[in-house]
Write an enzyme that holds these catalytic residues in place. Structure first.
Site: not given
Ligand code: PGA
Length: 243
Positions: A39, A67, A136, A138, A140, A143, A201
């Protein structure tokens, strides 16, 4: 929190890069925390381009990496370290005193977390944070279930993060733990951008801005931030009330 929608990924990325570039002009000692991943890729490229083309003085900025995958060497092309080294630290030739990235190979990871927290405190907090959203929810490696009050910590990665994460690597890797900045730092950051693009997304963004604020869906923390912006392209936006 506010939601801003842009036509496509390019316009979205240009908005973020311009905002950060302007922030450096206004505050040369800006403390910037960025996520790696697909992203923010273009934003980072555009930011470096703007800094160079506009000859923005970045000699006093501080950069913090959000992270890292525990156990991966910085030479692994899928590591966050590699991403930042190649896209930001190298091209801008940042001095080692100007940035802090987690050491995924540290013998004492807890101590590395403490070092990160101390580094952020010593800099009087983060000015701008740009994060993505995982499949999911999250942010960073915070989780689902992570406390909104957390500082930097090491975490067992959830199943979705482990499988989606394979996309960053050329070959299959064992992804077990992550080390990440916690939500207390996000809430204390002066301005936070959560960026998302693409239809995959869209459901996640709807939940982020309209769903309940709950630690079981980490990105919902954005609703608690007074100066938080969820910035998306058209494909990632199906939140009718904001159209
Ligand atoms: P991505 O990862 O930008 O590769 O979709 C997003 C993330 O896991 O925070």
């Amino acid at each position: 929190m506010r939601l801003k929608q842009f036509k496509n990924y390019e316009e979205l990325s240009d908005f973020a890069a311009t905002d950060i570039a302007d922030a450096i002009k206004n505050k040369p000692s800006l403390v910037l925390c960025l996520a790696s991943g697909d992203t923010p890729k273009l934003t980072v490229d555009l930011l470096v381009k703007k800094i160079k083309e506009e000859k923005i003085n970045y000699s006093k900025i501080t950069f913090i990496g959000l992270d890292e995958w525990v156990g991966l060497p910085p030479t692994n092309t899928g590591s966050c370290h590699y991403f930042f080294q190649n896209k930001l630290i190298g091209p801008l030739q940042l001095k080692p005193s100007q940035y802090f990235l987690f050491d995924a190979l540290a013998a004492d990871l807890q101590n590395d977390c403490k070092k990160m927290d101390q580094f952020i405190n010593d800099k009087n907090g983060i000015d701008i944070m740009l994060v993505g959203i995982g499949m999911n929810g999250h942010i960073g490696f915070n989780e689902p279930g992570t406390s909104f009050n957390s500082l930097s910590h090491v975490i067992e990665l959830d199943e979705i993060t482990r499988s989606v994460g394979q996309k960053y690597f050329n070959e299959q890797v064992e992804l077990g733990k992550g080390i990440t900045i916690g939500f207390k730092h996000l809430l204390n950051t002066k301005k936070v951008f959560l960026m998302a693009n693409g239809s995959k997304k869209a459901e996640l963004i709807k939940k982020t801005v309209e769903g309940p604020v709950t630690e079981s869906f980490p990105a919902s923390i954005m609703q608690k931030h007074n100066n938080g912006f969820v910035i998306v392209d058209e494909e990632a936006c199906m939140v009718k009330s904001f159209h």
